[in-house]
Scaffold this motif. Structure first.
Motif, PDB file in Angstrom:
ATOM      1  N   GLU A 173      34.373  36.826  34.613  1.00 24.92           N
ATOM      2  CA  GLU A 173      34.789  36.390  33.288  1.00 24.92           C
ATOM      3  C   GLU A 173      36.098  37.064  32.883  1.00 24.92           C
ATOM      4  O   GLU A 173      36.995  36.431  32.319  1.00 24.92           O
ATOM      5  CB  GLU A 173      33.698  36.716  32.273  1.00 24.92           C
ATOM      6  N   ASN A 213      37.754  32.232  42.125  1.00 30.59           N
ATOM      7  CA  ASN A 213      37.561  33.437  41.321  1.00 30.59           C
ATOM      8  C   ASN A 213      36.537  34.314  42.049  1.00 30.59           C
ATOM      9  O   ASN A 213      35.327  34.152  41.886  1.00 30.59           O
ATOM     10  CB  ASN A 213      37.068  33.058  39.926  1.00 30.59           C
ATOM     11  N   ASP A 239      29.298  38.625  37.460  1.00 30.69           N
ATOM     12  CA  ASP A 239      29.674  37.565  36.520  1.00 30.69           C
ATOM     13  C   ASP A 239      30.605  38.108  35.434  1.00 30.69           C
ATOM     14  O   ASP A 239      31.531  37.418  34.998  1.00 30.69           O
ATOM     15  CB  ASP A 239      28.417  36.970  35.876  1.00 30.69           C
ATOM     16  N   ASP A 240      30.352  39.344  34.997  1.00 31.64           N
ATOM     17  CA  ASP A 240      31.214  39.947  33.966  1.00 31.64           C
ATOM     18  C   ASP A 240      32.638  40.118  34.488  1.00 31.64           C
ATOM     19  O   ASP A 240      33.611  39.866  33.772  1.00 31.64           O
ATOM     20  CB  ASP A 240      30.657  41.302  33.534  1.00 31.64           C
ATOM     21  N   SER A 286      38.878  35.383  34.667  1.00 28.84           N
ATOM     22  CA  SER A 286      39.158  34.069  34.077  1.00 28.84           C
ATOM     23  C   SER A 286      40.045  34.196  32.847  1.00 28.84           C
ATOM     24  O   SER A 286      40.823  33.306  32.520  1.00 28.84           O
ATOM     25  CB  SER A 286      37.854  33.365  33.694  1.00 28.84           C
ATOM     26  N   GLN A 287      39.918  35.346  32.155  1.00 31.33           N
ATOM     27  CA  GLN A 287      40.712  35.587  30.953  1.00 31.33           C
ATOM     28  C   GLN A 287      42.095  36.146  31.268  1.00 31.33           C
ATOM     29  O   GLN A 287      42.878  36.429  30.371  1.00 31.33           O
ATOM     30  CB  GLN A 287      39.961  36.564  30.041  1.00 31.33           C
TER      31      GLN A 287
END
Length: 223
Positions: free
Chosen positions: A152, A143, A148-149, A155-156
């Protein structure tokens, strides 16, 4: 060179197969790593005498690798990297980065087990293969994101690169709209008053050129 395989080798064969490979491949890779033996009469006899033991040991290693693979399959390694607005990395993600990320998650993986066709050079979710055994391969996720946002979101299941492209296209269209003299017109549409007033076409000038010239004059007059 003819060799006897001591383990399964992708695109070559499995244990006990006698195959022909390039001399350099055998001398520099297969033989030093004990993945094969020269296929001479003496080695054939030695192999046949030990075939049962070799096949049993291989089956045990494969079973261990399959159990390990259940824990590693689908593991996600988040790698925060600097990148351009188009998603191109200022650098790349390589095998060593993946090994470090998997080790941090508690997976004891060696760099020889990580298979990457080429370094990763864009943000996004990337599949990476880990060879736990010649017959057991699992897939993990890299990833790669700028924050980090952003990681995330990926990841979704959000395609961040597609979002970036859409935003860029929207900005281009908004800029084009702002630059148009008449916002009610579609791109390339000719103002209706040019047809009403009539557009003369001097000798040697095309109608299109005359329209463009008239449009320019009209814009200058309004200014």
């Amino acid at each position: 060179m003819d060799i006897i395989l001591l383990e399964r080798i992708e695109k070559l064969g499995t244990i006990g197969d006698v195959v022909t490979v390039k001399d350099g491949y055998a001398r520099n890779f297969l033989l030093p790593q004990k993945k094969a033996l020269r296929a001479n009469d003496a080695n054939k006899k030695v192999f046949e005498a030990n075939r049962e033991r070799l096949e049993k040991e291989n089956a045990e290693r494969r079973s261990e690798a399959e159990k390990l693979g259940e824990n590693i399959e689908g593991a996600e390694v988040v790698l925060i990297r600097a990148a351009s607005n188009a998603g191109q990395l200022y650098g790349s993600v390589n095998v060593r980065d993946m090994v470090a990320g998997l080790n941090d998650k508690g997976h004891d993986i060696d760099k020889k087990q990580v298979i990457m066709g080429a370094p990763i050079k864009t943000i996004g979710m990337h599949d990476v293969t880990v060879a736990l055994h010649p017959e057991v391969h699992v897939t993990v996720k890299a990833n790669v994101a700028r924050s980090d946002d952003e990681a995330e979101l990926q990841s979704q299941g959000v395609d961040v690169l597609a979002q970036l492209f859409e935003e860029e296209q929207r900005e281009i269209e908004e800029q084009a709209d702002a630059n148009r003299t008449d916002p009610a017109l579609e791109p390339g549409e000719i103002p209706e008053e040019l047809f009403e007033d009539g557009v003369s076409t001097p000798e040697g000038e095309t109608t299109t050129e005359a329209i463009i010239e008239a449009t320019d004059h009209k814009t200058d007059d309004e200014a």
